[in-house]
Design an enzyme around this catalytic site. Structure first.
Site, PDB file in Angstrom:
ATOM      1  N   HIS A  61      -4.185  -2.399  -6.137  1.00 36.97           N
ATOM      2  CA  HIS A  61      -3.689  -1.054  -6.401  1.00 36.97           C
ATOM      3  C   HIS A  61      -4.881  -0.151  -6.594  1.00 36.97           C
ATOM      4  O   HIS A  61      -5.845  -0.538  -7.246  1.00 36.97           O
ATOM      5  CB  HIS A  61      -2.984  -1.000  -7.749  1.00 36.97           C
ATOM      6  CG  HIS A  61      -1.668  -1.652  -7.779  1.00 36.97           C
ATOM      7  ND1 HIS A  61      -0.716  -1.476  -6.821  1.00 36.97           N
ATOM      8  CD2 HIS A  61      -1.121  -2.457  -8.705  1.00 36.97           C
ATOM      9  CE1 HIS A  61       0.361  -2.152  -7.159  1.00 36.97           C
ATOM     10  NE2 HIS A  61       0.145  -2.765  -8.288  1.00 36.97           N
ATOM     11  N   ASP A  66       0.823  -1.233   0.000  1.00 37.90           N
ATOM     12  CA  ASP A  66       0.000   0.000   0.000  1.00 37.90           C
ATOM     13  C   ASP A  66       0.843   1.263   0.000  1.00 37.90           C
ATOM     14  O   ASP A  66       0.431   2.296   0.535  1.00 37.90           O
ATOM     15  CB  ASP A  66      -0.959   0.038   1.208  1.00 37.90           C
ATOM     16  CG  ASP A  66      -1.761  -1.240   1.325  1.00 37.90           C
ATOM     17  OD1 ASP A  66      -2.238  -1.709   0.288  1.00 37.90           O
ATOM     18  OD2 ASP A  66      -1.885  -1.761   2.445  1.00 37.90           O
TER      19      ASP A  66
HETATM   20  P1  GDP Z   1      -0.291   0.050  -3.762  1.00 33.25           P
HETATM   21  O1  GDP Z   1      -0.819  -1.303  -3.456  1.00 33.25           O
HETATM   22  O2  GDP Z   1       1.140   0.208  -3.359  1.00 33.25           O
HETATM   23  O3  GDP Z   1      -0.549   0.486  -5.153  1.00 33.25           O
HETATM   24  O4  GDP Z   1      -1.071   1.078  -2.802  1.00 33.25           O
HETATM   25  P2  GDP Z   1      -2.626   1.411  -2.775  1.00 33.25           P
HETATM   26  O5  GDP Z   1      -3.042   1.877  -4.095  1.00 33.25           O
HETATM   27  O6  GDP Z   1      -3.412   0.341  -2.135  1.00 33.25           O
HETATM   28  O7  GDP Z   1      -2.630   2.582  -1.689  1.00 33.25           O
HETATM   29  C1  GDP Z   1      -2.222   3.804  -1.981  1.00 33.25           C
HETATM   30  C2  GDP Z   1      -3.373   4.756  -1.727  1.00 33.25           C
HETATM   31  O8  GDP Z   1      -2.858   6.040  -1.620  1.00 33.25           O
HETATM   32  C3  GDP Z   1      -4.366   4.840  -2.868  1.00 33.25           C
HETATM   33  O9  GDP Z   1      -5.630   5.159  -2.359  1.00 33.25           O
HETATM   34  C4  GDP Z   1      -3.814   5.958  -3.754  1.00 33.25           C
HETATM   35  O10 GDP Z   1      -4.784   6.591  -4.535  1.00 33.25           O
HETATM   36  C5  GDP Z   1      -3.302   6.865  -2.701  1.00 33.25           C
HETATM   37  N1  GDP Z   1      -2.121   7.644  -3.065  1.00 33.25           N
HETATM   38  C6  GDP Z   1      -1.037   7.279  -3.808  1.00 33.25           C
HETATM   39  N2  GDP Z   1      -0.137   8.272  -3.823  1.00 33.25           N
HETATM   40  C7  GDP Z   1      -0.659   9.268  -3.066  1.00 33.25           C
HETATM   41  C8  GDP Z   1      -0.184  10.571  -2.689  1.00 33.25           C
HETATM   42  O11 GDP Z   1       0.917  10.995  -3.007  1.00 33.25           O
HETATM   43  N3  GDP Z   1      -1.010  11.305  -1.879  1.00 33.25           N
HETATM   44  C9  GDP Z   1      -2.225  10.868  -1.465  1.00 33.25           C
HETATM   45  N4  GDP Z   1      -2.962  11.651  -0.687  1.00 33.25           N
HETATM   46  N5  GDP Z   1      -2.697   9.656  -1.795  1.00 33.25           N
HETATM   47  C10 GDP Z   1      -1.910   8.876  -2.582  1.00 33.25           C
END
Ligand code: GDP
Length: 424
Positions: A40, A12
């Site tokens: 994701h 995440d």
């Molecule tokens: P992954 O499994 O590593 O892709 O992570 P996830 O997608 O499950 O979790 C990342 C969450 O943070 C998602 O809801 C994204 O939309 C959000 N996100 C990613 N980068 C950023 C950021 O720079 N700022 C904010 N506020 N949210 C982010």
């Protein structure tokens, strides 16, 4: 050229966004491990999507998306995800599935749930997607390879043999309904028909593409701390989450992986049980969870509230080292703008001694966080596009983390959207 995007922490970290962003410059995007257990979250011009099995490149029409041999292939789920994105207006993606990928069987999901039920209070906190039973069977050599769907004699014999073994467990250990081999065979015929258009020798496909100078992106799931060898065993996932495994799970030579972008989160979060030294609780945690990610820190697959904590430099430095990071993308920095002061875990105190090296699980259980406190910046940083324009304390936080990691932070993500990124 092959580039990998992987996580340094518990997952995440925001890999989906970075992959989606860099997918634009790639010809081929490959999932090389895991299954539909993690997800994701991607926000782009088509809307907001939670992808679990499909590579993030499915939103571009110039990319080929590959489910590599290392993946736990849930065929109905694959179909569901393709149908889902197409129904939301995304052009039908170009997808290939490795003929050597193994199939996540319906009983893997059942066994996952039954085992968690049997363990009760000692359960692993599995997402019950069948991942652990799947990989157990793969290495016990009773898994089903995609290629076997196309050989009826092999399939029939194997269904009979495997069902016999599974039914002994179902009857005597779990006291649950048995598997009907004929029904299972029919299910596998359905799977065969679904997957047939996508099946390919993907290792050869990538090899030929590399000869033509194409760009390949390996998309990791979860992070270093969930790796079965180097993570917080046994509270880990069942396939390697490391970039090194990308070579195996995609079927390419290890020396082809030139760039390993490791995604590090500006604070910590984790789903499921397991060691988490810088974890915080109560109102402090609730507030970070509420403000975190995009609309709160809740699992993309399960909707479970994530456990929250401060940035852990010990775990993250280890995380980037085990990935072999060539560069770091620091994400969700914008979320921390509300804090007056930001604690950062810079050491673990174990039996009265402070260490900066991430230990094995038994020692981790005894570790207490040693914090250093940095001043907050108390400002909204979303919308900022140049590094120099970030508040001074924010730059200091980034530079502090960079020094702790020992790897250049080349990208800072200050919002969930595809273009909310600061290049350094
Ligand atoms: P992954 O499994 O590593 O892709 O992570 P996830 O997608 O499950 O979790 C990342 C969450 O943070 C998602 O809801 C994204 O939309 C959000 N996100 C990613 N980068 C950023 C950021 O720079 N700022 C904010 N506020 N949210 C982010």
């Amino acid at each position: 050229m092959v580039r990998a995007i992987v996580g340094a922490n518990w997952g995440d970290e925001g890999k989906g966004k970075i992959t989606d962003m860099l997918g634009e410059q790639s010809d081929i995007i490959v999932r090389f491990q895991g299954g539909s257990n993690a997800g994701h979250t991607i926000i782009n011009d088509y809307g907001k999507f939670a992808l679990h099995l499909l590579p993030s490149g499915v939103f571009y029409d110039h990319t080929t998306c590959i489910i590599g041999n290392g993946v736990a292939l849930n065929i109905p789920y694959l179909q569901k995800e393709i149908d889902d994105i197409v129904s939301k207006g995304v052009p039908k993606p170009h997808i290939l599935v490795s003929d050597r990928a193994q199939i996540l069987m319906p009983y893997h999901i059942d066994f996952d749930a039954y085992e968690e039920e049997r363990l009760g209070g000692k359960a692993f906190g599995s997402t019950k997607s069948g991942i652990a039973p799947f990989y157990s069977d793969k290495y016990a050599k009773i898994g089903f390879q995609v290629s076997e769907l196309f050989d009826e004699d092999v399939l029939k014999e194997k269904v009979a043999r495997v069902t016999q073994q599974k039914n002994i467990m179902l009857e005597h250990m779990y006291h649950k309904p048995l598997i009907d081999p004929q029904e299972l065979l029919e299910t596998l015929h359905e799977y065969r028909d679904i997957v047939e258009p996508y099946v390919c020798d993907t290792s050869l496909y990538i090899s030929n593409a590399l000869k033509e100078g194409k760009t390949v992106l390996l998309e990791g799931q979860l992070g270093t701390l969930k790796d079965p060898d180097f993570g917080i065993y046994p509270m880990v996932t069942s396939s390697s989450t490391l970039a090194a495994y990308g070579a195996i799970g995609a079927g390419i030579p290890p020396y082809e992986i030139k760039d390993i972008i490791t995604v590090v989160k500006a604070y910590s979060s984790a789903v499921g049980a397991g060691e988490f030294v810088s974890e915080i609780f109560g109102e402090e945690a609730d507030e970070l969870r509420r403000r975190g990610g995009d609309g709160g820190e809740f699992g993309a697959t399960t909707g479970r509230p994530r456990r929250m904590g401060w940035f852990d430099a010990v775990a993250s430095r280890y995380g980037v080292r085990m990935q072999g990071a060539t560069e770091v993308a620091l994400t969700v920095l914008d979320v921390l703008g509300y804090l007056d002061e930001i604690p950062v875990c810079v050491g673990y105190e174990i039996d009265g001694e402070v260490t900066k090296d991430f230990p094995v699980t038994a020692k981790l259980k005894k570790a207490k966080p040693v914090y250093e406190t940095l001043p907050g910046w108390k400002e909204e940083i979303r919308g900022i596009t140049k590094y120099e324009d970030l508040p001074e304390n924010c730059r200091k936080y980034i530079e502090f983390i960079e020094k702790e990691l020992g790897v250049p932070i080349t990208m800072v993500s200050n919002g969930p959207g595809r273009h909310e990124i600061i290049h350094r």
